[in-house]
Write an enzyme that holds these catalytic residues in place. Structure first.
Site, short mmCIF file in Angstrom:
data_model
loop_
_atom_site.label_atom_id
_atom_site.label_comp_id
_atom_site.label_asym_id
_atom_site.label_seq_id
_atom_site.Cartn_x
_atom_site.Cartn_y
_atom_site.Cartn_z
N ASN A 103 24.30 18.72 35.73
CA ASN A 103 23.50 17.65 35.13
C ASN A 103 24.26 16.90 34.05
O ASN A 103 25.17 17.44 33.42
CB ASN A 103 22.21 18.20 34.52
CG ASN A 103 21.26 18.78 35.54
OD1 ASN A 103 20.90 19.94 35.47
ND2 ASN A 103 20.83 17.97 36.49
N ILE A 104 23.84 15.66 33.83
CA ILE A 104 24.25 14.89 32.66
C ILE A 104 23.02 14.78 31.76
O ILE A 104 21.98 14.28 32.19
CB ILE A 104 24.73 13.48 33.04
CG1 ILE A 104 25.91 13.55 34.01
CG2 ILE A 104 25.12 12.69 31.79
CD1 ILE A 104 26.29 12.20 34.59
N VAL A 105 23.14 15.26 30.54
CA VAL A 105 22.04 15.15 29.58
C VAL A 105 22.38 14.04 28.60
O VAL A 105 23.46 14.03 28.00
CB VAL A 105 21.80 16.47 28.83
CG1 VAL A 105 20.62 16.33 27.87
CG2 VAL A 105 21.53 17.61 29.82
N TYR A 161 42.14 30.01 20.46
CA TYR A 161 42.52 30.31 21.85
C TYR A 161 44.05 30.30 21.97
O TYR A 161 44.74 29.62 21.20
CB TYR A 161 41.95 29.21 22.75
CG TYR A 161 41.03 29.68 23.86
CD1 TYR A 161 40.00 30.56 23.62
CD2 TYR A 161 41.19 29.19 25.16
CE1 TYR A 161 39.14 30.95 24.64
CE2 TYR A 161 40.34 29.57 26.18
CZ TYR A 161 39.32 30.46 25.92
OH TYR A 161 38.47 30.85 26.93
N ASP A 171 32.25 21.40 26.13
CA ASP A 171 30.88 21.83 25.85
C ASP A 171 30.85 23.03 24.91
O ASP A 171 29.97 23.14 24.04
CB ASP A 171 30.15 22.16 27.16
CG ASP A 171 30.89 23.16 28.04
OD1 ASP A 171 32.12 23.32 27.88
OD2 ASP A 171 30.24 23.78 28.90
N ASP A 223 25.51 29.91 26.33
CA ASP A 223 25.05 28.68 27.01
C ASP A 223 24.83 29.00 28.48
O ASP A 223 25.76 29.27 29.23
CB ASP A 223 26.10 27.58 26.85
CG ASP A 223 25.59 26.22 27.32
OD1 ASP A 223 24.54 26.17 28.02
OD2 ASP A 223 26.22 25.20 26.99
#
EC number: 2.7.1.33
Length: 258
Positions: A11-13, A100, A109, A129
């Site tokens: 999805n794109i929110v 990292y 995200d 998430d």
């Protein structure tokens, strides 16, 4: 007002912020075959339904884990809003120190969620998430992003089961009264939901121990994403659900970079 876009694999929110208030948000299917104009028409309809105008928008920020869709979205923003969007990535100020091995590998995200959670909670954090993949991220009180874990998402896992086991039906993902189930549908539901809750609790317990061993206080666990509420009802580890965590992170990053 600003427009924020969280582009995920499924999805794109989209969200509209007026100062620090989220005044509207929508969810579109991610489809890299759509053109800039097709996305533009969808956004026009959403704005019209909410009595908003493109001229109300003074800035746009995008976080994406789908590189193939970015040309269409950036072109749509340029054509319909006459704005060059901020794209979350290298060179964008976030306030997060990424520990990292290769910071460029961390999904946008995950960084956006870390920015929001650090801004809101100001304490050691584990961020879960529940998206297409389920991610667990460890963030210190000093905003150091330590790393985390990536698991197949709930829908991916259940789809794989249905696709590979011909006799098993697709089921709605709802909680069952227990795990000793008397029919196939309930057995699948309990296996997915309680199994996932157990996975969450185990990973969180391991992650907490590792963070405490590094000298952190016990982390606060915040969850976001589509299945956060369902799993949190059975998980013993989740302290809070924040359904708009990613959108909040995009707003904060926009403020740091405007």
């Amino acid at each position: 007002m600003i427009l924020v876009l969280d582009v995920g694999n499924t999805n794109i929110v989209l969200g509209i912020y007026k100062n620090k208030e989220l005044i509207a948000n929508w969810r579109l299917a991610t489809d890299n075959k759509r053109t800039a104009d097709e996305y533009g028409i969808q956004v026009i309809e959403l704005f019209s339904h909410n009595n908003l105008s493109f001229s109300d928008i003074e800035g746009v920020i995008i976080s994406s884990v789908v590189p193939n869709i970015m040309y269409s979205l950036e072109h749509m923003i340029s054509k319909y809003f006459n704005i060059k969007p901020i794209i979350v990535g290298p060179g964008v100020k976030t306030g997060i120190n990424i520990k990292y091995d290769n910071p460029k590998e961390v999904g946008a995200d995950r960084i956006v969620n870390a920015v929001a959670a650090h801004e809101i909670y100001k304490k050691p954090l584990i961020i879960i998430d529940f998206g297409t993949a389920t991610t667990f991220c460890a963030v210190t009180k000093e905003a150091n992003y330590l790393g985390g874990t990536i698991c197949p998402g709930i829908k991916i896992s259940s789809d794989a089961l249905f696709d590979k086991a011909a006799k098993l039906p697709r089921v709605e993902l709802v909680k069952t009264p227990g795990v000793i189930c008397k029919n196939t549908v309930a057995s699948i539901q309990s296996g997915i939901i309680y199994g996932y809750a157990g996975q969450v609790d185990y990973i969180v317990s391991k992650m907490k121990k590792e963070m405490i061993d590094l000298g952190e206080e016990e982390p606060f666990v915040v969850a976001t994403g589509g299945f956060a509420k369902l799993i949190s009802e059975e998980s013993k580890s989740i302290d809070e659900i924040n359904a708009i965590l990613t959108l909040e992170g995009l707003r904060v990053i926009y403020e740091k970079n405007k």
